[in-house]
Enzyme design. Structure first.
Site, PDB file in Angstrom:
ATOM      1  N   TYR A 192      46.485 -69.948-109.217  1.00 47.59           N
ATOM      2  CA  TYR A 192      46.590 -70.044-107.803  1.00 47.59           C
ATOM      3  C   TYR A 192      48.288 -70.521-108.782  1.00 47.59           C
ATOM      4  O   TYR A 192      48.623 -70.520-110.116  1.00 47.59           O
ATOM      5  CB  TYR A 192      46.169 -71.372-108.084  1.00 47.59           C
ATOM      6  CG  TYR A 192      44.818 -71.370-107.161  1.00 47.59           C
ATOM      7  CD1 TYR A 192      45.398 -71.964-105.904  1.00 47.59           C
ATOM      8  CD2 TYR A 192      43.535 -70.305-107.552  1.00 47.59           C
ATOM      9  CE1 TYR A 192      44.176 -72.052-104.907  1.00 47.59           C
ATOM     10  CE2 TYR A 192      42.458 -70.882-106.285  1.00 47.59           C
ATOM     11  CZ  TYR A 192      43.003 -70.661-105.242  1.00 47.59           C
ATOM     12  OH  TYR A 192      41.364 -72.002-104.604  1.00 47.59           O
ATOM     13  N   ASP A 227      41.367 -76.300 -99.691  1.00 53.07           N
ATOM     14  CA  ASP A 227      40.964 -77.445 -98.957  1.00 53.07           C
ATOM     15  C   ASP A 227      41.937 -77.460 -97.767  1.00 53.07           C
ATOM     16  O   ASP A 227      43.101 -77.029 -97.822  1.00 53.07           O
ATOM     17  CB  ASP A 227      41.072 -78.138 -99.919  1.00 53.07           C
ATOM     18  CG  ASP A 227      40.352 -78.101-100.737  1.00 53.07           C
ATOM     19  OD1 ASP A 227      38.712 -77.555-100.297  1.00 53.07           O
ATOM     20  OD2 ASP A 227      39.920 -78.829-101.536  1.00 53.07           O
TER      21      ASP A 227
END
Length: 254
Positions: free
Chosen positions: A118, A52
């Site tokens: 992540y 994003d």
């Protein structure tokens, strides 16, 4: 046509995510333009996923195909490792190619990935060198409680409650293998590893775990949120600046 994998990293602060979109600067747009100029033919990449706006990546893979640039100019030859410097010279400083290598014609950067990881960084005191790199959180958090809740995640598979609404995925099932917080450089680092992630999933998970850390909800309520499969019940998404895609694994890539 020859298919290649390209490994890169990028600082996502000034980009509207990875994927090309109208009227917004993206990492994929910059990469495709640089590759097209360097190889003197139209090159379109396929990424290992999408990040994003404002999200970073220390490891990201994409694939692309090369054929003859024209009837007069054959397929680009040479050692792919020697292409890296030339392509990097065409890219903005926030994007860096690490390596390029040949793969099988059917290798796919997205669908062949077996695991992704992540990191999320947050810090507790103002630090100009962490601006746009970490989330400044002003308050106290119960680290043990957050880790107790995070340890519950691998027991579940359906993470609809942490997914952005109206996505084009066929399933919200993911297999999380690792999730934990640890202290790091005046703050915390969250690590999460899974076979796949839903859109906005990591930031929504952390936002909900922060509610645990603030003693707003308990472990039983955390379980109820997951089991509800309702995004409205989970916590708010934390800021994008602290999120990094750090690892993507393939059975044929070392």
């Amino acid at each position: 046509m020859q298919r290649y994998f390209i490994e890169l990293s990028y600082n996502g602060t000034v980009y509207h995510g990875w994927q090309i979109q109208p009227n917004a600067l993206t990492v994929q747009e910059c990469l495709d333009k640089a590759l097209s100029v360097y190889f003197r033919q139209q090159v379109s990449t396929v990424g290992c996923g999408r990040t994003d706006t404002g999200v970073h990546a220390t490891q990201f893979y994409a694939h692309f195909d090369l054929g003859p640039a024209s009837e007069e100019e054959p397929v680009k030859t040479g050692v792919p490792s020697k292409w890296v410097a030339g392509i990097n010279s065409l890219l903005p400083y926030e994007i860096a190619v690490k390596r390029i290598f040949e793969v099988a014609a059917d290798a796919h950067a997205r669908f062949d990935a077996t695991e992704r990881a992540y990191h999320y960084h947050l810090h507790f005191h103002k630090d100009p060198f962490k601006l746009d790199r970490s989330w400044l959180y002003k308050g106290a958090l119960d680290l043990n409680a957050m880790n107790e809740a995070a340890a519950l995640l691998p027991a579940y598979t359906d993470f609809s409650c942490f997914s952005k609404s109206n996505t084009q995925t066929f399933t919200n099932n993911c297999r999380i293998t690792e999730a934990f917080f640890e202290t790091s450089d005046g703050g915390l680092q969250f690590t999460i590893r899974a076979d796949r992630f839903l859109r906005n999933m990591v930031r929504a998970i952390i936002g909900t775990l922060v509610r645990i850390g603030k003693n707003e909800i308990n472990l039983t309520q955390f379980k109820e949120i997951i089991e509800s499969k309702d995004r409205c019940n989970a916590g708010q998404s934390v800021p994008a600046c602290g999120l990094y895609l750090v690892s993507v694994s393939y059975p044929f890539v070392k």
